[in-house]
Design a protein around this motif. Structure first.
Motif, short mmCIF file in Angstrom:
data_model
loop_
_atom_site.label_atom_id
_atom_site.label_comp_id
_atom_site.label_asym_id
_atom_site.label_seq_id
_atom_site.Cartn_x
_atom_site.Cartn_y
_atom_site.Cartn_z
N MET A 1 0.83 -1.19 0.00
CA MET A 1 0.00 0.00 0.00
C MET A 1 0.88 1.25 0.00
SD MET A 1 -3.05 0.91 2.57
CE MET A 1 -3.82 2.47 2.48
N ILE A 2 0.46 2.24 -0.76
CA ILE A 2 1.23 3.48 -0.86
C ILE A 2 0.89 4.36 0.34
CG2 ILE A 2 1.60 5.56 -2.21
CD1 ILE A 2 0.97 3.94 -4.71
N ASP A 3 1.91 4.85 0.99
CA ASP A 3 1.74 5.73 2.15
C ASP A 3 1.66 7.18 1.68
OD1 ASP A 3 1.77 6.91 4.69
OD2 ASP A 3 3.94 6.73 4.89
N GLU A 4 0.42 7.67 1.52
CA GLU A 4 0.21 9.06 1.10
C GLU A 4 -0.66 9.76 2.13
OE1 GLU A 4 0.33 8.67 -3.76
OE2 GLU A 4 -1.59 9.01 -2.79
N THR A 5 -0.35 11.03 2.37
CA THR A 5 -1.15 11.83 3.28
C THR A 5 -1.05 13.30 2.89
OG1 THR A 5 -1.62 12.29 5.60
CG2 THR A 5 0.70 12.15 4.99
N PHE A 6 -2.12 14.03 3.14
CA PHE A 6 -2.11 15.48 2.94
C PHE A 6 -1.68 16.16 4.24
CE2 PHE A 6 -5.13 14.65 -0.56
CZ PHE A 6 -4.55 15.43 -1.54
N ILE A 7 -0.89 17.20 4.10
CA ILE A 7 -0.60 18.07 5.24
C ILE A 7 -1.05 19.48 4.88
CG2 ILE A 7 1.35 16.70 6.09
CD1 ILE A 7 3.21 18.92 4.89
N HIS A 8 -1.44 20.23 5.89
CA HIS A 8 -1.77 21.64 5.75
C HIS A 8 -0.53 22.40 6.18
CE1 HIS A 8 -6.17 21.11 5.22
NE2 HIS A 8 -5.84 19.93 5.69
N THR A 9 -0.10 23.34 5.35
CA THR A 9 1.13 24.06 5.64
C THR A 9 1.06 25.45 5.02
OG1 THR A 9 3.56 23.85 5.58
CG2 THR A 9 2.35 23.05 3.64
N THR A 10 2.21 26.07 4.86
CA THR A 10 2.31 27.38 4.20
C THR A 10 3.43 27.31 3.16
OG1 THR A 10 3.86 28.19 5.88
CG2 THR A 10 1.50 28.64 6.23
N PRO A 11 3.40 28.21 2.18
CA PRO A 11 4.41 28.15 1.12
C PRO A 11 5.86 28.33 1.60
CG PRO A 11 2.59 29.56 0.48
CD PRO A 11 2.37 29.21 1.92
N ASP A 12 6.06 28.81 2.81
CA ASP A 12 7.43 29.01 3.31
C ASP A 12 7.92 27.85 4.17
OD1 ASP A 12 5.76 29.52 5.45
OD2 ASP A 12 6.93 31.22 6.19
N ASP A 13 7.19 26.75 4.25
CA ASP A 13 7.58 25.58 5.01
C ASP A 13 8.85 24.97 4.38
OD1 ASP A 13 7.88 23.00 6.09
OD2 ASP A 13 5.72 22.63 6.14
N PRO A 14 9.94 24.84 5.12
CA PRO A 14 11.18 24.28 4.56
C PRO A 14 11.00 22.87 3.98
CG PRO A 14 11.61 25.26 6.70
CD PRO A 14 10.12 25.27 6.51
N LEU A 15 10.08 22.09 4.53
CA LEU A 15 9.85 20.73 4.03
C LEU A 15 9.46 20.73 2.56
CD1 LEU A 15 9.32 17.64 4.47
CD2 LEU A 15 6.97 18.29 5.04
N ILE A 16 8.72 21.75 2.15
CA ILE A 16 8.21 21.74 0.78
C ILE A 16 9.01 22.62 -0.18
CG2 ILE A 16 5.90 21.17 1.61
CD1 ILE A 16 5.13 24.10 0.87
N GLU A 17 10.12 23.15 0.28
CA GLU A 17 10.94 24.01 -0.58
C GLU A 17 11.28 23.36 -1.93
OE1 GLU A 17 15.25 26.17 -0.38
OE2 GLU A 17 14.07 26.10 1.45
N PRO A 18 11.65 22.06 -1.95
CA PRO A 18 11.96 21.45 -3.26
C PRO A 18 10.79 21.45 -4.22
CG PRO A 18 12.78 20.06 -1.47
CD PRO A 18 11.93 21.13 -0.84
N ILE A 19 9.58 21.25 -3.73
CA ILE A 19 8.43 21.20 -4.64
C ILE A 19 8.05 22.61 -5.10
CG2 ILE A 19 6.53 21.17 -2.96
CD1 ILE A 19 5.36 18.86 -4.73
N ILE A 20 8.20 23.60 -4.23
CA ILE A 20 7.96 24.99 -4.63
C ILE A 20 8.98 25.39 -5.69
CG2 ILE A 20 8.09 27.39 -3.84
CD1 ILE A 20 5.56 26.23 -2.83
N ASP A 21 10.25 25.03 -5.46
CA ASP A 21 11.29 25.34 -6.44
C ASP A 21 10.99 24.66 -7.78
OD1 ASP A 21 12.58 26.82 -4.50
OD2 ASP A 21 14.12 25.29 -4.10
N GLY A 22 10.50 23.41 -7.74
CA GLY A 22 10.15 22.70 -8.96
C GLY A 22 9.03 23.38 -9.72
N LEU A 23 8.02 23.85 -9.00
CA LEU A 23 6.91 24.57 -9.63
C LEU A 23 7.42 25.79 -10.39
CD1 LEU A 23 3.79 25.36 -9.85
CD2 LEU A 23 4.23 26.69 -7.78
N PHE A 24 8.19 26.63 -9.72
CA PHE A 24 8.64 27.86 -10.37
C PHE A 24 9.67 27.59 -11.47
CE2 PHE A 24 6.67 29.64 -6.55
CZ PHE A 24 5.80 30.51 -7.18
N ALA A 25 10.47 26.52 -11.34
CA ALA A 25 11.39 26.15 -12.42
C ALA A 25 10.60 25.73 -13.66
CB ALA A 25 12.30 25.02 -11.96
#
Length: 175
Positions: A1-25
């Motif tokens: 089974m794939i372990d997927e979950t949603f989290i609520h956060t903000t655009p400045d969360d360091p955890l998601i920096e790679p995905i934000i960078d990918g979006l803008f790239a």
């Protein structure tokens, strides 16, 4: 089974920096400087009670995201729906979209508004497949929307309820 979950956060969360960078790239790769410098929005726009910023994690790694903010009293504006390039064609953007719709309903929104860029045919297909109504002519080559008098954005709307939601007053009177 794939372990997927949603989290609520903000655009400045360091955890998601790679995905934000990918979006803008990706935006830069598709559009260059067509849209110019984007103003930074206040982070509070994407927090309850008026907004949300969610990230889909797979095995604790960010793989997709999306957000909404208040567009007007009854409408939320969807933003930043994006899936990591290596994770595409798995229905992840649809999962994000459905979760954003669910959260918008919970926050009392009756409708959604969004725009996507003229060089994002996969986004257009996704929104059409999920019942979003284009506010532009689908028969015109999307590149035409990059020329004046257009601004390169393809707008969509969607009603969240089959009938208009009753006001708080009407709900309390019905009890």
């Amino acid at each position: 089974m794939i372990d997927e979950t949603f989290i609520h956060t903000t655009p400045d969360d360091p955890l998601i920096e790679p995905i934000i960078d990918g979006l803008f790239a990706e935006y830069r790769a598709r559009y260059g400087d067509y849209f110019g410098e984007q103003e930074e929005e206040p982070l509070g726009l994407y927090t309850p009670p008026d907004g949300a910023f969610i990230v889909l994690l797979r095995h604790e790694t960010p793989i997709a995201m999306g957000a909404f903010k208040r567009y007007n009293v009854t409408t939320a504006e969807l933003k930043r729906i994006w899936t990591h390039g290596s994770m595409r064609r798995q229905g992840l953007a649809q999962k994000v979209l459905l979760e954003l719709e669910r959260l918008a309903r919970l926050q009392g929104y009756e409708a959604l508004f969004l725009t996507t860029g003229f060089r994002q045919p996969e986004a257009v297909r996704l929104y059409l497949s999920q019942g979003y109504q284009p506010q532009f002519d689908l028969s015109i080559d999307p590149e035409r929307y990059s020329q004046p008098p257009f601004d390169g954005r393809l707008p969509f709307t969607k009603t969240l309820f089959d009938q208009p939601a009753r006001s708080h007053y009407e709900k309390s009177r019905a009890v």
